[in-house]
Design a protein around this motif. Structure first.
Motif, PDB file in Angstrom:
ATOM      1  N   SER A   1       0.965  -1.182  -0.066  1.00  0.00           N
ATOM      2  CA  SER A   1       0.188   0.022   0.013  1.00  0.00           C
ATOM      3  C   SER A   1       0.833   1.034  -0.012  1.00  0.00           C
ATOM      4  O   SER A   1       0.622   2.298  -0.807  1.00  0.00           O
ATOM      5  CB  SER A   1      -0.909  -0.024   1.283  1.00  0.00           C
ATOM      6  OG  SER A   1      -1.864  -0.945   1.218  1.00  0.00           O
TER       7      SER A   1
ATOM      8  N   ASP B   1      -5.600  -1.987   2.628  1.00  0.00           N
ATOM      9  CA  ASP B   1      -5.989  -0.713   2.556  1.00  0.00           C
ATOM     10  C   ASP B   1      -6.742  -0.499   3.982  1.00  0.00           C
ATOM     11  O   ASP B   1      -7.271  -1.475   4.474  1.00  0.00           O
ATOM     12  CB  ASP B   1      -6.904  -0.454   1.591  1.00  0.00           C
ATOM     13  CG  ASP B   1      -8.228  -1.202   1.422  1.00  0.00           C
ATOM     14  OD1 ASP B   1      -7.864  -2.485   1.273  1.00  0.00           O
ATOM     15  OD2 ASP B   1      -9.289  -0.786   1.381  1.00  0.00           O
TER      16      ASP B   1
ATOM     17  N   GLU C   1      -6.733   6.064   5.731  1.00  0.00           N
ATOM     18  CA  GLU C   1      -7.235   7.393   5.233  1.00  0.00           C
ATOM     19  C   GLU C   1      -7.793   8.124   6.255  1.00  0.00           C
ATOM     20  O   GLU C   1      -7.663   9.501   5.816  1.00  0.00           O
ATOM     21  CB  GLU C   1      -8.860   6.987   4.441  1.00  0.00           C
ATOM     22  CG  GLU C   1      -8.566   6.292   3.148  1.00  0.00           C
ATOM     23  CD  GLU C   1      -8.093   6.832   2.041  1.00  0.00           C
ATOM     24  OE1 GLU C   1      -8.639   8.307   2.012  1.00  0.00           O
ATOM     25  OE2 GLU C   1      -7.756   6.405   1.285  1.00  0.00           O
TER      26      GLU C   1
END
Length: 226
Positions: free
Chosen positions: A121, A164, A198
């Motif tokens: 990632s 993720d 995120e």
């Protein structure tokens, strides 16, 4: 510059609101060290009042009591960790019961699969190759993990898929208002979690006006909780 100009300090309750149902939630720390217990309790309280969040995928390098209480409340549908237990205090009772009655999905992980998945990632690629798992039965438990042939040596390698993360919660020894944090020893994969997720929440034992040296840098952090 005004040290409060980029103040990211929020309450524990506000931080818990940042986790939604179906979220891929990563909790930092290693074994019994630096676990975001206060955050887990706030998340549990929110679930007790409103029934949310639920259907969480819990991603931990190692998982302990801060994760077990979420499993016990029925908030977790899937776990990804290489260890789930309470160290010298024995088994994690809620996780052990849920694993026994198959009420949660357990994605088999090792230190290597988690580390290489996060590295993929970080690199912005779909997988990271490694010699890990070659010659073991682990691929039989994870049919989503493929193998590739090294184009230079012809060697067969495991292609660990990228991981993720929606929200990562990392407990720090101290942090400043801009999100810079010091986590001391036993890093685990926390610096990588902070770069991949995120949304990054730092819970800190102490808030200081300014840190001169940080293990996790402010620009990647969205919120700080004392």
């Amino acid at each position: 510059m005004n040290p409060m100009a980029e103040n990211k300090l929020i309450s524990l309750q506000e931080a818990a609101e940042l986790v939604s149902s179906g979220c891929k939630l990563a909790l930092g720390g290693v074994t019994l060290y630096r676990r975001p217990m206060g955050f887990s309790l706030a998340l549990l309280a929110r679930h007790s009042l409103h029934g949310t969040p639920s259907d969480l995928t819990l991603i931990c390098f190692t998982a302990g009591v801060e994760s077990d209480i979420l499993v016990g409340a029925g908030m977790v549908s899937r776990t990804r960790t290489c260890y789930f237990g309470l160290e010298a205090f024995g088994l994690a009772p809620h996780f052990t019961a849920a694993a026994a009655d198959a009420s949660i999905e357990i994605m088999e992980e090792t230190e290597a699969s988690l580390a290489f998945g996060l590295r993929a990632s970080l690199a912005g690629v779909g997988f990271m190759p490694s010699i890990a798992w070659i010659g073991t039965d682990l691929p039989n438990l994870r049919p989503d993990v493929e193998t590739v042939i090294d184009p230079y040596s012809g060697e067969q390698l495991t292609a660990f898929p990228s991981i993720d993360i929606d929200v990562a919660v990392i407990h720090a020894l101290e942090a400043d208002h801009q999100g810079n944090a010091r986590i001391g020893g036993n890093w685990g994969v926390d610096p990588e979690l902070s770069m991949v997720a995120e949304t990054v929440i730092i819970t800190a034992e102490k808030i200081v006006p300014r840190l001169n040296q940080a293990d996790i840098i402010g620009p990647v952090v969205d919120a700080i909780v004392e």
